[in-house]
Design a protein around this motif. Structure first.
Motif, mmCIF file in Angstrom:
data_model
loop_
_atom_site.group_PDB
_atom_site.id
_atom_site.type_symbol
_atom_site.label_atom_id
_atom_site.label_comp_id
_atom_site.label_asym_id
_atom_site.label_seq_id
_atom_site.Cartn_x
_atom_site.Cartn_y
_atom_site.Cartn_z
ATOM 1 N N LYS A 42 -4.341 -6.700 7.002
ATOM 2 C CA LYS A 42 -5.025 -5.874 7.995
ATOM 3 C C LYS A 42 -6.547 -5.924 7.860
ATOM 4 O O LYS A 42 -7.269 -5.188 8.540
ATOM 5 N N ARG B 13 4.514 2.951 7.287
ATOM 6 C CA ARG B 13 5.087 3.796 8.334
ATOM 7 C C ARG B 13 4.340 3.671 9.665
ATOM 8 O O ARG B 13 4.494 4.509 10.552
ATOM 9 N N SER B 14 3.511 2.627 9.763
ATOM 10 C CA SER B 14 2.757 2.340 10.996
ATOM 11 C C SER B 14 1.809 3.474 11.359
ATOM 12 O O SER B 14 1.553 3.743 12.538
ATOM 13 N N LYS B 15 1.257 4.133 10.345
ATOM 14 C CA LYS B 15 0.249 5.162 10.551
ATOM 15 C C LYS B 15 -1.110 4.641 10.106
ATOM 16 O O LYS B 15 -1.215 3.581 9.500
#
Length: 639
Positions: free
Chosen positions: A339, A494-496
């Protein structure tokens, strides 16, 4: 993949490439550079003292030949340039080639067992010293071989007039040195490993008890590395010396202090191995600090990897080191690398959410009640509010609760600065304070601490705070950072958002600090904990006074230096408790602190106790106390 923050570099990183990728040069510059420039790093015994995890072993590894060779092979890369420059300043690199050959010998092995042998002290010392020299020679040779240089390309430069001693160590060739060192090691190992120590008469005079003194012979190593012949300064690095028996350590120290040795000698130890006097007193204050015939200040160098001296510069240097280390560790984690997240500081939010409406209303009522209680006029309140608004305008801290908390502090300060009769005059009259009331940084810091304790507003957040909580100890910093990194990793999975709120940081850091204190198991840890709690309770009480007299508050006890230096003599039990508290980061000792025309020694709480008890990391705020106050705290609740 294992979270690299949860492992120490020397344990987690086995090869030199991976090791160098996470090492920063700041500790070298902070602790070693000055001594190298003064010529005191290689010409005498150097003792490097630090708390567990302060980075002693990591720094020692940098001086091994294989590490230096790997580093220089990667020279030209921005990642390594600063480290190369600093090592050159420290004398480990000269004109782009290695200048030293370090051999690290850990003392956690069977060395202490020598002191249990039923032999005269002289023989016990001789066996230990011979084994240490043999293993140091093996470490030097193994280090060169690890770097890819064959043993045939290694020889030593012997001191003049040492022919007999040279023969006894195996001659000048690398192979001869290796063979003789292995013989000595095996002979002595057979004694230490025996279930029943052999009789004196059974000890092999040609092996274990032989005259084997390579440190008295070796002046330099000559290594043919490719087309170059390098002349390397031999450096013996004895790590974990605190594992030795105290009497054994003293004998070991006297042997290494001999001035005629050409081999450079470093001893790495925790404060555990030192006497309470050595830990608590400045060297010049302890007349017993020198062994007979040995003047430490002239013949030895001591490097303290602790707070002291120029503490502001040390804190800045540690912040820089910790940030660099954290970012290099973060780069090893695939989930963040994918990322493009390369900076731990960017994951730690520094904006604090406003407190809840109900808490805000309660705070408003409290300030209004304070105004009525002290007959503060509306005009005076308006002036104070204007002062606060101007101070917060560009601070990034402006909020309703911050304005109210600062106002409460300024009202208390106003009351203390006006004649008492002025408080009972008509509301229309307004007495002037004896000193101007300023909404300065100390008032702001005091308001933050008050809000933390009374409104649960987050206080421990941001990268600088995380660094400071490490107490200038790399391992403690990593333990705290690991908890934040793990939470950020969970949020990414958790895609946060990977960013951690100030409230989450505050909660996680306090939780981890409490666990760290609960895990204490060092000698006297219960008494150290009791002393921490007693100091903290008094500091909290002072910090929460309405007028915030110390700004962010206190985090230390101050004892007059002349009284403090008497503790090892007048109260040896207290001295031992303080020694272990300092040795394991519960306390930081700050001597020579000048205030009110007096010289104090500050017993400052370490990072974990400050987090646990919710006290400021701002330095300098202390409570004036006596030695008897420390004794009283330790005696409370005991029978």
């Amino acid at each position: 993949m294992v979270n690299p923050f949860e492992k120490r570099a020397t344990e987690y990183l086995r090869d030199d490439e991976a090791f160098l990728a996470v090492v920063t040069p700041e500790p070298l510059a902070t602790f070693f550079q000055k001594h190298a420039e003064q010529g005191k790093l290689y010409d005498r015994l150097t003792t490097i003292v630090g708390t567990p995890g302060s980075g002693k072993t990591t720094l020692a590894r940098l001086f091994q030949y294989s590490t230096l060779r790997t580093l220089l092979r990667n020279g030209g890369q921005e990642l390594y340039d600063d480290l190369i420059d600093t090592l050159a300043t420290c004398g480990a690199i000269h004109e782009g080639i290695p200048a030293v050959i370090g051999g690290r010998v850990p003392l956690e092995a069977e060395y202490r067992e020598f002191w249990e042998f039923p032999y005269p002290p002289e023989l016990r010392s001789a066996l230990m010293i011979a084994l240490l020299q043999a293993r140091t020679v093996l470490a030097w040779l193994r280090n060169v071989q690890t770097s890819g240089v064959p043993l045939a390309n290694v020889e030593i430069v012997a001191r003049p007039d040492t022919d007999a001693a040279l023969t006894a160590i195996g001659g000048v060739s690398g192979q001869g040195l290796l063979t003789r060192a292995r013989e000595i090691e095996l002979a002595i190992y057979n004694i230490s490993a025996a279930l029943v120590p052999p009789d004196l008469s059974a000890i092999d005079n040609d092996g274990a008890a032989a005259a084997y003194r390579p440190f008295d012979v070796i002046e330099a190593f000559k290594v043919k590395d490719g087309d170059r012949i390098l002349t390397l300064k031999p450096l013996a690095i004895f790590d974990d010396a605190h594992s030795l028996h105290p009497a054994q350590f003293s004998s070991f120290h006297r042997w290494l202090s001999r001035r005629e040795m050409r081999v450079s000698r470093w001893v790495l130890t925790r404060l555990d191995a030192l006497s309470p006097s050595d830990v608590l007193l400045e060297e010049s204050e302890d007349p017993q600090s020198d062994d007979p015939g040995l003047k430490r200040s002239r013949e030895t160098t001591t490097i303290w990897m602790q707070s002291g001296g120029d503490r502001a510069n040390q804190r800045r240097a540690f912040r820089k080191m910790a940030k660099g280390m954290a970012n290099r560790y973060l780069a090893q984690m695939e989930i963040f690398r994918r990322k493009g997240l390369k900076d731990l500081g960017n994951l730690l939010a520094v904006q604090v959410e406003h407190i809840g409406q109900s808490k805000q209303e309660k705070l408003i009522d409290q300030v209004d009640a304070l105004q009525r209680r002290y007959n503060i006029t509306a005009d005076r309140r308006s002036l104070l509010e204007e002062e606060i608004a101007a101070a917060l305008a560009n601070s990034g801290e402006d909020s309703v609760e911050m304005r109210l908390a600062m106002l409460a502090i300024l009202i208390h300060r106003y009351v203390n600065r006006v004649p008492q009769h002025g408080l009972f005059e008509d509301q229309g009259q307004d007495a002037e304070p004896s000193k101007p009331l300023l909404a300065d940084d100390k008032v702001l810091e005091g308001a933050k601490v008050h809000l933390m304790h009374r409104q649960d507003r987050p206080y421990f957040y941001g990268m600088d705070l995380l660094c400071d909580a490490g107490s200038e100890n790399a391992e403690q910093f990593l333990q705290l950072a690991a908890r934040l990194v793990a939470q950020s990793e969970t949020q990414v999975i958790r895609s946060k958002s990977p960013s951690l709120s100030a409230a989450k940081q505050h909660s996680l850091l306090r939780e981890r600090a409490t666990e760290m204190m609960r895990e204490w198991d060092f000698p006297h840890h219960q008494q150290v904990r009791k002393l921490c709690d007693g100091i903290a309770a008094a500091c909290i009480k002072k910090s929460l006074e309405g007028n915030a007299p110390l700004g962010g508050g206190a985090n230390a006890f101050g004892i007059l230096q002349e009284d403090f230096f008497g503790i090892p003599r007048t109260n040896p039990e207290l001295a031992r408790i303080l020694k272990f508290g300092i040795a394991y980061n519960a306390f930081v000792l700050v001597p020579n602190h000048g205030t009110k025309k007096k010289i104090w020694v500050l017993i400052e709480l370490g990072g974990a106790p400050l987090l646990h008890h919710r006290l400021t990391f701002k330095r300098g705020g202390f409570l004036e106390r006596r030695t008897s106050d420390l004794v009283r705290i330790l005696g409370e609740g005991s029978k």
